[in-house]
Write a protein that holds these residues in place. Structure first.
Motif, PDB file in Angstrom:
ATOM      1  N   MET A   1      10.255-122.525   5.028  1.00 13.25           N
ATOM      2  CA  MET A   1      10.461-120.986   5.604  1.00 13.25           C
ATOM      3  C   MET A   1       8.763-120.096   5.801  1.00 13.25           C
ATOM      4  SD  MET A   1      10.218-118.236   1.997  1.00 13.25           S
ATOM      5  CE  MET A   1      11.871-118.961   1.283  1.00 13.25           C
ATOM      6  N   THR A   2       9.301-120.191   6.801  1.00 13.07           N
ATOM      7  CA  THR A   2       7.751-118.986   7.936  1.00 13.07           C
ATOM      8  C   THR A   2       7.211-118.130   6.399  1.00 13.07           C
ATOM      9  OG1 THR A   2      10.294-118.323   8.831  1.00 13.07           O
ATOM     10  CG2 THR A   2       7.793-117.292   9.926  1.00 13.07           C
ATOM     11  N   SER A   3       6.015-118.748   6.453  1.00 20.42           N
ATOM     12  CA  SER A   3       4.960-117.949   6.098  1.00 20.42           C
ATOM     13  C   SER A   3       4.569-116.765   6.510  1.00 20.42           C
ATOM     14  CB  SER A   3       3.775-118.414   6.547  1.00 20.42           C
ATOM     15  OG  SER A   3       3.724-117.657   8.047  1.00 20.42           O
ATOM     16  N   ALA A   4       4.436-115.575   5.413  1.00 15.82           N
ATOM     17  CA  ALA A   4       4.485-114.210   4.978  1.00 15.82           C
ATOM     18  C   ALA A   4       3.375-113.799   6.031  1.00 15.82           C
ATOM     19  CB  ALA A   4       4.115-113.704   3.433  1.00 15.82           C
ATOM     20  N   LEU A   5       3.298-112.839   6.467  1.00 16.89           N
ATOM     21  CA  LEU A   5       2.712-112.262   7.146  1.00 16.89           C
ATOM     22  C   LEU A   5       1.946-111.195   6.995  1.00 16.89           C
ATOM     23  CD1 LEU A   5       1.648-111.506  10.668  1.00 16.89           C
ATOM     24  CD2 LEU A   5       3.420-110.410  10.818  1.00 16.89           C
ATOM     25  N   LEU A   6       2.423-110.470   5.980  1.00 17.00           N
ATOM     26  CA  LEU A   6       2.299-109.603   5.516  1.00 17.00           C
ATOM     27  C   LEU A   6       2.951-109.758   3.914  1.00 17.00           C
ATOM     28  CD1 LEU A   6       0.669-106.213   5.240  1.00 17.00           C
ATOM     29  CD2 LEU A   6       2.998-105.743   5.535  1.00 17.00           C
ATOM     30  N   GLU A   7       1.404-109.359   2.998  1.00 18.80           N
ATOM     31  CA  GLU A   7       1.939-109.117   1.942  1.00 18.80           C
ATOM     32  C   GLU A   7       1.760-107.697   0.854  1.00 18.80           C
ATOM     33  OE1 GLU A   7       1.637-113.346  -0.440  1.00 18.80           O
ATOM     34  OE2 GLU A   7       0.797-112.990   1.057  1.00 18.80           O
ATOM     35  N   ILE A   8       2.079-107.699  -0.192  1.00 13.65           N
ATOM     36  CA  ILE A   8       2.160-106.380  -0.593  1.00 13.65           C
ATOM     37  C   ILE A   8       2.183-106.562  -1.974  1.00 13.65           C
ATOM     38  CG2 ILE A   8       2.044-103.940  -1.072  1.00 13.65           C
ATOM     39  CD1 ILE A   8       3.390-103.697   1.606  1.00 13.65           C
ATOM     40  N   ALA A   9       1.431-106.176  -2.661  1.00 15.29           N
ATOM     41  CA  ALA A   9       1.000-106.709  -4.328  1.00 15.29           C
ATOM     42  C   ALA A   9       0.683-105.526  -5.072  1.00 15.29           C
ATOM     43  CB  ALA A   9       0.002-108.475  -4.475  1.00 15.29           C
ATOM     44  N   GLY A  10       1.418-104.855  -5.667  1.00 16.05           N
ATOM     45  CA  GLY A  10       1.301-104.341  -6.433  1.00 16.05           C
ATOM     46  C   GLY A  10       0.434-102.547  -6.283  1.00 16.05           C
ATOM     47  N   LEU A  11       1.005-102.406  -5.696  1.00 12.31           N
ATOM     48  CA  LEU A  11       0.273-101.553  -4.870  1.00 12.31           C
ATOM     49  C   LEU A  11       0.264 -99.879  -5.414  1.00 12.31           C
ATOM     50  CD1 LEU A  11      -1.638-100.988  -2.056  1.00 12.31           C
ATOM     51  CD2 LEU A  11       1.185 -99.904  -0.861  1.00 12.31           C
ATOM     52  N   HIS A  12      -0.884 -99.531  -5.362  1.00 11.82           N
ATOM     53  CA  HIS A  12      -0.651 -97.785  -5.880  1.00 11.82           C
ATOM     54  C   HIS A  12      -1.545 -96.527  -5.191  1.00 11.82           C
ATOM     55  CE1 HIS A  12       0.358 -98.982  -9.817  1.00 11.82           C
ATOM     56  NE2 HIS A  12      -0.218 -99.819  -9.985  1.00 11.82           N
TER      57      HIS A  12
ATOM     58  N   ARG B   1       0.769 -89.025  -8.577  1.00  7.83           N
ATOM     59  CA  ARG B   1       0.876 -90.880  -7.684  1.00  7.83           C
ATOM     60  C   ARG B   1       2.507 -90.997  -7.095  1.00  7.83           C
ATOM     61  NH1 ARG B   1      -1.041 -94.771 -10.005  1.00  7.83           N
ATOM     62  NH2 ARG B   1      -2.909 -93.938 -10.328  1.00  7.83           N
ATOM     63  N   VAL B   2       2.362 -91.631  -6.382  1.00  8.00           N
ATOM     64  CA  VAL B   2       3.510 -91.418  -4.857  1.00  8.00           C
ATOM     65  C   VAL B   2       3.893 -92.899  -5.184  1.00  8.00           C
ATOM     66  CG1 VAL B   2       4.543 -91.389  -2.957  1.00  8.00           C
ATOM     67  CG2 VAL B   2       2.794 -90.264  -3.510  1.00  8.00           C
ATOM     68  N   LEU B   3       3.343 -94.505  -5.547  1.00 10.56           N
ATOM     69  CA  LEU B   3       3.375 -95.282  -5.228  1.00 10.56           C
ATOM     70  C   LEU B   3       3.039 -96.164  -6.969  1.00 10.56           C
ATOM     71  CD1 LEU B   3       2.395 -96.361  -2.020  1.00 10.56           C
ATOM     72  CD2 LEU B   3       5.347 -95.997  -2.611  1.00 10.56           C
ATOM     73  N   TRP B   4       3.636 -96.841  -7.395  1.00 11.26           N
ATOM     74  CA  TRP B   4       3.234 -97.607  -8.679  1.00 11.26           C
ATOM     75  C   TRP B   4       3.567 -98.799  -8.741  1.00 11.26           C
ATOM     76  CZ3 TRP B   4       1.966 -94.269 -12.679  1.00 11.26           C
ATOM     77  CH2 TRP B   4       2.339 -92.543 -13.289  1.00 11.26           C
ATOM     78  N   GLY B   5       2.819-100.071  -7.964  1.00  5.88           N
ATOM     79  CA  GLY B   5       2.894-101.188  -8.489  1.00  5.88           C
ATOM     80  C   GLY B   5       3.986-101.584  -7.141  1.00  5.88           C
ATOM     81  N   VAL B   6       4.680-101.122  -6.172  1.00  2.00           N
ATOM     82  CA  VAL B   6       4.980-101.962  -5.099  1.00  2.00           C
ATOM     83  C   VAL B   6       3.636-102.878  -4.538  1.00  2.00           C
ATOM     84  CG1 VAL B   6       5.653-101.738  -2.939  1.00  2.00           C
ATOM     85  CG2 VAL B   6       5.004 -99.711  -4.689  1.00  2.00           C
ATOM     86  N   ASP B   7       5.614-104.269  -4.172  1.00  2.00           N
ATOM     87  CA  ASP B   7       5.476-104.729  -3.788  1.00  2.00           C
ATOM     88  C   ASP B   7       6.537-105.571  -2.657  1.00  2.00           C
ATOM     89  OD1 ASP B   7       3.571-107.005  -6.470  1.00  2.00           O
ATOM     90  OD2 ASP B   7       4.941-106.203  -6.971  1.00  2.00           O
ATOM     91  N   LEU B   8       6.192-106.418  -2.170  1.00  2.00           N
ATOM     92  CA  LEU B   8       7.036-106.487  -0.871  1.00  2.00           C
ATOM     93  C   LEU B   8       6.118-107.975   0.077  1.00  2.00           C
ATOM     94  CD1 LEU B   8       6.728-105.214   1.872  1.00  2.00           C
ATOM     95  CD2 LEU B   8       7.585-103.301   0.397  1.00  2.00           C
ATOM     96  N   ALA B   9       7.145-108.128   0.459  1.00  2.00           N
ATOM     97  CA  ALA B   9       6.896-109.031   2.212  1.00  2.00           C
ATOM     98  C   ALA B   9       6.999-108.809   3.358  1.00  2.00           C
ATOM     99  CB  ALA B   9       6.402-110.682   1.091  1.00  2.00           C
ATOM    100  N   VAL B  10       7.049-109.261   4.259  1.00  2.00           N
ATOM    101  CA  VAL B  10       7.285-109.487   5.302  1.00  2.00           C
ATOM    102  C   VAL B  10       7.149-111.162   6.208  1.00  2.00           C
ATOM    103  CG1 VAL B  10       7.827-108.892   7.882  1.00  2.00           C
ATOM    104  CG2 VAL B  10       7.284-106.947   5.488  1.00  2.00           C
ATOM    105  N   ARG B  11       8.268-111.228   6.821  1.00  2.00           N
ATOM    106  CA  ARG B  11       7.210-113.452   6.958  1.00  2.00           C
ATOM    107  C   ARG B  11       7.471-112.772   8.716  1.00  2.00           C
ATOM    108  NH1 ARG B  11      11.190-114.621   3.432  1.00  2.00           N
ATOM    109  NH2 ARG B  11      12.855-115.034   5.474  1.00  2.00           N
ATOM    110  N   THR B  12       6.612-114.083   9.027  1.00  2.00           N
ATOM    111  CA  THR B  12       6.429-113.733  10.621  1.00  2.00           C
ATOM    112  C   THR B  12       7.442-113.908  11.624  1.00  2.00           C
ATOM    113  OG1 THR B  12       5.008-114.762  10.572  1.00  2.00           O
ATOM    114  CG2 THR B  12       5.703-115.231  12.994  1.00  2.00           C
ATOM    115  N   GLY B  13       8.123-112.783  12.234  1.00  2.00           N
ATOM    116  CA  GLY B  13       9.398-112.691  13.744  1.00  2.00           C
ATOM    117  C   GLY B  13      10.619-112.123  11.923  1.00  2.00           C
TER     118      GLY B  13
END
Length: 237
Positions: free
Chosen positions: A1-12, A19-31
């Motif tokens: 699997m291609t490595s993660a370029l961007l990782e968001i973990a528990g974003l508030h 309060r608009v964001l409540w613990g958002v998690d997501l990731a985008v890999r290279t390319g």
């Protein structure tokens, strides 16, 4: 699997007491191209502002190639290769050439010249009108310039806030074609959208409801789920 370029973990995040964001998690890999779906007010713009360093996070972490960039200023994130395109994306009173020069502000001169030549090839209409004020462009041409201005920084990932906003179906197609070419060249994309046509670009789809992101879905899963179609597109497909 291609490595993660961007990782968001528990974003508030939020504004004042809201309060608009409540613990958002997501990731985008290279390319990879990830599409972030959400109705108006779901928190898409807030999320992209946090990524860009334009709004401070109240909790959680943003990691870029494994490095925690949660507290880094916007200009440093651009230098790292993380660029943001707002819904407008341009400076109307400046010429096309000047907009591109601003986009390349944090790269060296040789890179800026190379990128400008590449972008004029990618967007010929911008080359033809390079000395015209951005305000004289049509809506579709302004979107092209907004994309080009962001690409002038030679990003590894471009985060975009509703690039289809205000465009006719034909011009939306033009924007998608341009982004497909960028994607083919290895650019990772995170696109906040409500337009179903952007699923054609997606490798991964995240839904954002009430400031919370759901697990990653495939574009086909979204297309086949009647509840999701109606929730985010208001229609069948």
């Amino acid at each position: 699997m291609t490595s993660a370029l961007l990782e968001i973990a528990g974003l508030h995040a939020g504004y004042g007491s809201i309060r608009v964001l409540w613990g958002v998690d997501l990731a985008v890999r290279t390319g990879e191209t990830a599409v972030l779906l959400g109705a108006n007010g779901a928190g898409k713009t807030t999320l992209l502002k946090c990524l860009a360093g334009l709004l401070p996070a109240r909790g959680g972490a943003i990691r870029w190639r494994g490095e925690d960039i949660t507290r880094l200023p916007a200009r440093v994130r651009v230098r790292r290769g993380l660029c943001h395109m707002s819904e407008l994306g341009i400076f109307p009173d400046l010429t096309i050439a000047e907009n591109l020069d601003l986009g390349a502000l944090f790269v060296d001169r040789a890179t800026a010249r190379r990128r400008r030549a590449e972008l004029y090839t990618l967007f010929p209409i911008l080359a033809e009108r390079r000395h015209a004020a951005a305000a004289t462009l049509s809506g579709g041409q302004r979107k092209m310039l907004g994309i080009a201005r962001a690409l002038a920084a030679e990003p590894a990932l471009l985060a975009m806030d509703e690039p289809s906003a205000g465009l006719s179906p034909k011009l939306v197609g033009t924007v998608i074609e341009s982004l497909a070419r960028c994607r083919a060249a290895g650019l990772a994309l995170l696109i906040a959208e409500q337009n179903v046509r952007f699923l054609d670009l997606a490798d991964t789809v995240f839904t954002l409801e009430g400031g919370r992101a759901a697990a990653a879905l495939t574009p086909d899963a979204v297309r086949q789920d009647d509840r999701l179609r109606r929730a985010y597109f208001g229609m069948g497909m």
